[in-house]
Write an enzyme that holds these catalytic residues in place. Structure first.
Site, PDB file in Angstrom:
ATOM      1  N   ASP A  71       1.053  -1.087  -0.287  1.00  0.00           N
ATOM      2  CA  ASP A  71       0.059   0.285  -0.093  1.00  0.00           C
ATOM      3  C   ASP A  71       0.807   1.521  -0.265  1.00  0.00           C
ATOM      4  O   ASP A  71       0.527   1.912   0.925  1.00  0.00           O
ATOM      5  CB  ASP A  71      -0.389   0.141   1.223  1.00  0.00           C
ATOM      6  CG  ASP A  71      -1.980   0.867   1.124  1.00  0.00           C
ATOM      7  OD1 ASP A  71      -2.661   1.342  -0.124  1.00  0.00           O
ATOM      8  OD2 ASP A  71      -2.564   1.067   2.374  1.00  0.00           O
TER       9      ASP A  71
ATOM     10  N   GLU B 156       3.784  -7.305   7.638  1.00  0.00           N
ATOM     11  CA  GLU B 156       2.370  -8.423   7.119  1.00  0.00           C
ATOM     12  C   GLU B 156       2.511  -9.264   6.394  1.00  0.00           C
ATOM     13  O   GLU B 156       1.374  -9.558   5.780  1.00  0.00           O
ATOM     14  CB  GLU B 156       1.339  -7.425   7.039  1.00  0.00           C
ATOM     15  CG  GLU B 156       1.149  -6.362   7.273  1.00  0.00           C
ATOM     16  CD  GLU B 156      -0.096  -5.117   7.356  1.00  0.00           C
ATOM     17  OE1 GLU B 156       0.191  -4.958   6.317  1.00  0.00           O
ATOM     18  OE2 GLU B 156      -0.392  -3.889   8.529  1.00  0.00           O
TER      19      GLU B 156
ATOM     20  N   TYR C 254      -6.637  -3.186  13.482  1.00  0.00           N
ATOM     21  CA  TYR C 254      -7.253  -2.361  12.491  1.00  0.00           C
ATOM     22  C   TYR C 254      -9.006  -2.339  12.938  1.00  0.00           C
ATOM     23  O   TYR C 254     -10.012  -2.104  13.118  1.00  0.00           O
ATOM     24  CB  TYR C 254      -6.817  -1.764  11.421  1.00  0.00           C
ATOM     25  CG  TYR C 254      -6.092  -1.158  10.708  1.00  0.00           C
ATOM     26  CD1 TYR C 254      -6.236   0.268  10.764  1.00  0.00           C
ATOM     27  CD2 TYR C 254      -4.910  -2.183  10.079  1.00  0.00           C
ATOM     28  CE1 TYR C 254      -4.896   0.681  10.543  1.00  0.00           C
ATOM     29  CE2 TYR C 254      -3.217  -1.271  10.477  1.00  0.00           C
ATOM     30  CZ  TYR C 254      -3.217  -0.176  10.085  1.00  0.00           C
ATOM     31  OH  TYR C 254      -2.215   0.351  10.066  1.00  0.00           O
TER      32      TYR C 254
ATOM     33  N   GLU D  73       1.491  -1.167  13.633  1.00  0.00           N
ATOM     34  CA  GLU D  73       0.158  -0.316  13.124  1.00  0.00           C
ATOM     35  C   GLU D  73      -0.710  -0.023  14.090  1.00  0.00           C
ATOM     36  O   GLU D  73      -1.480  -1.961  14.680  1.00  0.00           O
ATOM     37  CB  GLU D  73       0.285  -0.540  11.517  1.00  0.00           C
ATOM     38  CG  GLU D  73       0.867  -0.607  10.802  1.00  0.00           C
ATOM     39  CD  GLU D  73       1.132  -0.724   9.265  1.00  0.00           C
ATOM     40  OE1 GLU D  73      -0.426  -1.229   9.428  1.00  0.00           O
ATOM     41  OE2 GLU D  73       2.023  -1.124   8.409  1.00  0.00           O
TER      42      GLU D  73
HETATM   43  C1  E9O Z   1       0.531  -1.866   6.000  1.00  0.00           C
HETATM   44  C2  E9O Z   1       0.215  -0.592   5.502  1.00  0.00           C
HETATM   45  O1  E9O Z   1       1.070  -0.299   4.774  1.00  0.00           O
HETATM   46  N1  E9O Z   1      -1.083  -2.157   7.172  1.00  0.00           N
HETATM   47  C3  E9O Z   1      -1.955  -1.871   5.875  1.00  0.00           C
HETATM   48  C4  E9O Z   1      -1.717   0.074   6.154  1.00  0.00           C
HETATM   49  C5  E9O Z   1      -3.129   0.336   5.642  1.00  0.00           C
HETATM   50  O2  E9O Z   1      -3.792   1.280   5.877  1.00  0.00           O
HETATM   51  C6  E9O Z   1      -1.046   0.089   4.996  1.00  0.00           C
HETATM   52  O3  E9O Z   1      -1.028   1.375   4.601  1.00  0.00           O
HETATM   53  O4  E9O Z   1      -3.905  -0.422   4.935  1.00  0.00           O
HETATM   54  C7  E9O Z   1      -3.279  -2.294   7.024  1.00  0.00           C
HETATM   55  C8  E9O Z   1      -3.443  -4.439   6.808  1.00  0.00           C
HETATM   56  C9  E9O Z   1      -4.682  -3.920   7.101  1.00  0.00           C
HETATM   57  C10 E9O Z   1      -5.251  -5.146   6.705  1.00  0.00           C
HETATM   58  C11 E9O Z   1      -7.023  -5.277   7.353  1.00  0.00           C
HETATM   59  C12 E9O Z   1      -7.720  -6.371   7.175  1.00  0.00           C
HETATM   60  C13 E9O Z   1      -8.741  -6.671   7.435  1.00  0.00           C
HETATM   61  C14 E9O Z   1     -10.048  -6.839   5.977  1.00  0.00           C
HETATM   62  C15 E9O Z   1     -11.079  -6.885   6.121  1.00  0.00           C
END
Ligand code: E9O
Length: 617
Positions: free
Chosen positions: A179, A428, A488, A523
């Site tokens: 991302d 990740e 998250y 994160e």
């Molecule tokens: C890596 C980072 O580079 N982690 C991501 C960040 C984001 O803001 C990204 O910028 O998206 C988050 C990964 C989240 C995965 C959540 C899984 C649940 C999906 C329904």
């Protein structure tokens, strides 16, 4: 690999500036572009990503090769009798290098330095340097690119005939399985430097022991270790010509030693601490056998120890609490290009926020940033470019070997920085499918974990940054020295519902409690458009981002073994275009131009009240 240095024995010539540039083909580039002046070139600044430097062509869309060219000449009287080295701080992602029409080598991987001995290739007058660079990413590069027409983060309706038919018209393009925008080119400095023919090739400094309980500003006995590696024709016979002088911050000599390896007592050492940095210099000298062949190198270092013990992260024996974020090398116009002004600005913002640390998500940064953090007392988790991995990678032997190489090169480059306190093997990797797939991941990462420990003279803790996953089927994360969680709850999961988010977070934390390791966030966050507001703080508003941190932080405060909070992200940053991204990822607590959102003020106050040491006892 030592960073080039100008001193009494060495000279650095910068090759930064405006180079000539052309985009080439998807799979190759014209041979004559490496040997003759580029036809109709466009100007391109180095260092800098090429993507945002030209408005006549959409360089965001480049897929494949580009060619950079410049000429340079070197003063004969300075290089005469010397070893001459051409160094790239990085070239993203793969490079073929040509000097005066001859290919002198290639390099794979976009975020670590490489160099060539060009002593016998430099000619008087103009030398033509051409660098062909490939920005393609795929299942065998780090970071990982998707192959075929796989869309990242939605924007697909796989299987619908019209959508599938339309995909056949899609132009070839990079499809990052990560991302952040795939900024490419000569992102970092390029230089030529000289050394004597027999030279100091490497210096490693370690802290063997410090007096327990030393605090900021106090001094006490410490023992450091050092090892000097020599290179060149007479390296083997020159070891007893090496001397090491340890100088304090005022430049006063506090200890000396001779030989390539040893231990040195510092009876009244100042420790390097977060927020209270103290840097020594190991002045390494190699007395040459002939007149004019002496070499020397100044290696800065800090006296400090790092250790994970009893679910705590100890720096100099005291339990440290991480306050900070994941960052990116990302800014307007420069892309991922090295920008010292931006580094200085970001470090000042880190201080303003009362933060004490960051992770180099998702690749090793330019070396200058580590130097700055060494002197400013900021703590770094240093990460490889292994982002976007999934189960096909865990049985891919060439990729495994490349991953090993990247770990070796990163540790070789960054081992002396006191700011670096932990290595991150990957960001990740997806490995919670269970069964064979989870087991392959464990088989893949265990030797990498062991390699990182073995390669590091300071034996720092090693981690992997784990994606929101089914932690019960994740066999890898729990084997690391520190459990680093990207979570998250309240954003991607249980969106907009902070009560449910807090419940779910605690549900998971109860599970980690039983594992018995120190745990931290690497994160957590919420996309936020500056200027969007609401009395009820809905998603995307500045209020929601503030409330999100306030609520989640209140939960982790209850867990004594939760050793830090690195949120996502320091600042907004550019990604591929897509339905989930508004000119990029908006999870910054600062905007891309480094202005604070509401949450930044909340965190600034929160972090002012959290000490670097002893927060959780
Ligand atoms: C890596 C980072 O580079 N982690 C991501 C960040 C984001 O803001 C990204 O910028 O998206 C988050 C990964 C989240 C995965 C959540 C899984 C649940 C999906 C329904």
């Amino acid at each position: 690999m030592l960073y080039p240095q100008t001193n009494d024995a060495r000279m650095v010539f910068s090759l930064d500036g405006v180079w000539n540039f052309r985009t080439a083909g998807e799979n190759d580039y014209p041979a004559e572009w490496t040997a003759e002046a580029l036809p109709e070139p466009i100007p391109m600044a180095v260092p800098g990503s090429y993507n945002d430097q030209n408005d006549m062509t959409d360089l965001y869309d480049v897929y494949g090769w580009v060619v950079y060219q410049r000429t340079f000449s070197l003063p004969e009287r300075v290089i005469d009798g010397q070893r001459v080295v051409l160094r790239f701080d990085a070239a993203t992602h793969a490079a073929d290098v040509y000097l005066n029409g001859e290919c002198i080598g290639s390099h794979k991987g976009g975020f670590l330095p490489f160099e060539f001995d060009v002593t016998d290739r430099i000619k008087p007058g103009d030398n033509l340097l051409a660098v062909a660079i490939d920005n393609r990413i795929n299942q065998s590069t780090l970071p990982i690119g998707n192959e075929g027409n796989v869309a990242f983060f939605g924007s697909d309706n796989a299987g619908i005939p019209s959508v599938e038919a339309g995909k056949r018209w899609a132009k070839p393009q990079n499809r990052p399985n990560f991302d952040f925008f795939n900024f490419a080119g000569l992102n970092r400095h390029v230089e030529i430097y000289t050394t004597p023919r027999t030279y100091i090739a490497d210096v490693a400094v370690t802290t063997k022991a410090v007096t327990e309980g030393l605090h900021d500003g106090e001094t006490g006995p410490a023992v450091i270790g050092y090892e000097v590696t020599l290179g060149g024709a007479s390296a083997d016979e020159s070891g007893d010509r090496v001397s090491v002088t340890i100088r304090d911050e005022q430049g006063a000599t506090v200890a000396t030693a001779t030989g390539t390896k040893g231990e040195i007592d510092l009876p009244a050492a100042h420790l390097w601490n977060p927020g209270a940095a103290y840097l020594y210099t190991a002045h390494v000298a190699l007395a040459g056998q002939a007149k004019g062949s002496d070499d020397e190198y100044d290696q800065t270092f800090g006296v400090r120890t790092v250790e994970v013990k009893d679910q705590k992260f100890l720096i100099n024996g005291r339990p440290f609490y991480f306050k900070g974020f994941g960052k990116h090398e990302d800014s307007y116009f420069h892309g991922r290009g090295t920008d010292q002004l931006l580094n200085v600005k970001d470090v000042s913002l880190i201080h303003w926020l009362n933060a004490n640390s960051f992770r180099t998500s998702h690749y090793p940064y330019a070396e200058n940033m580590y130097d700055l953090c060494d002197r400013e007392g900021i703590v770094i988790i240093d990460e490889t470019p292994a982002v976007g991995m999934s189960w096909p990678q865990y049985t891919n032997k060439p990729l495994f070997e490349h991953h090993q190489q990247v770990i070796r090169d990163m540790i070789a480059r960054d081992k002396n920085h006191p700011s670096v306190v932990m290595w991150s093997l990957a960001n990740e990797p997806w490995y919670d499918q269970g069964g064979e797939k989870s087991e392959n991941a464990l088989r893949y990462f265990t030797p990498l974990y062991e390699l990182a420990h073995a390669e590091d003279p300071q034996n720092r803790p090693v981690t992997i940054v784990c994606c929101q996953n089914d932690y019960t089927k994740d066999l890898v994360t729990r084997t690391m020295d520190v459990v680093c969680l990207n979570r998250y709850y309240g954003w991607y999961n249980l969106s907009g519902d902070l009560d449910a988010a807090c419940y779910a977070l605690n549900y998971e934390l109860d599970w980690w409690e039983k594992i018995g390791k120190p745990v931290m966030f690497t994160e957590y966050g919420a996309d936020t458009m500056e200027g969007v507001h609401g009395t009820h703080g809905k998603m995307w508003s500045e209020e929601y981002q503030r409330d999100y941190f306030a609520r989640i932080d209140a939960e982790i405060d209850k867990r004594p073994w939760f050793i830090g909070e690195q949120l996502w992200n320091f600042a907004d940053f550019v990604t591929i275009q897509g339905t989930m991204r508004v000119e990029g990822n908006r999870k910054g607590i600062l905007t891309r131009d480094r202005q604070p959102k509401m949450a930044a003020h909340f965190l600034r106050d929160r972090w002012a009240a959290i000490p670097d040491f002893g927060y959780k006892g």
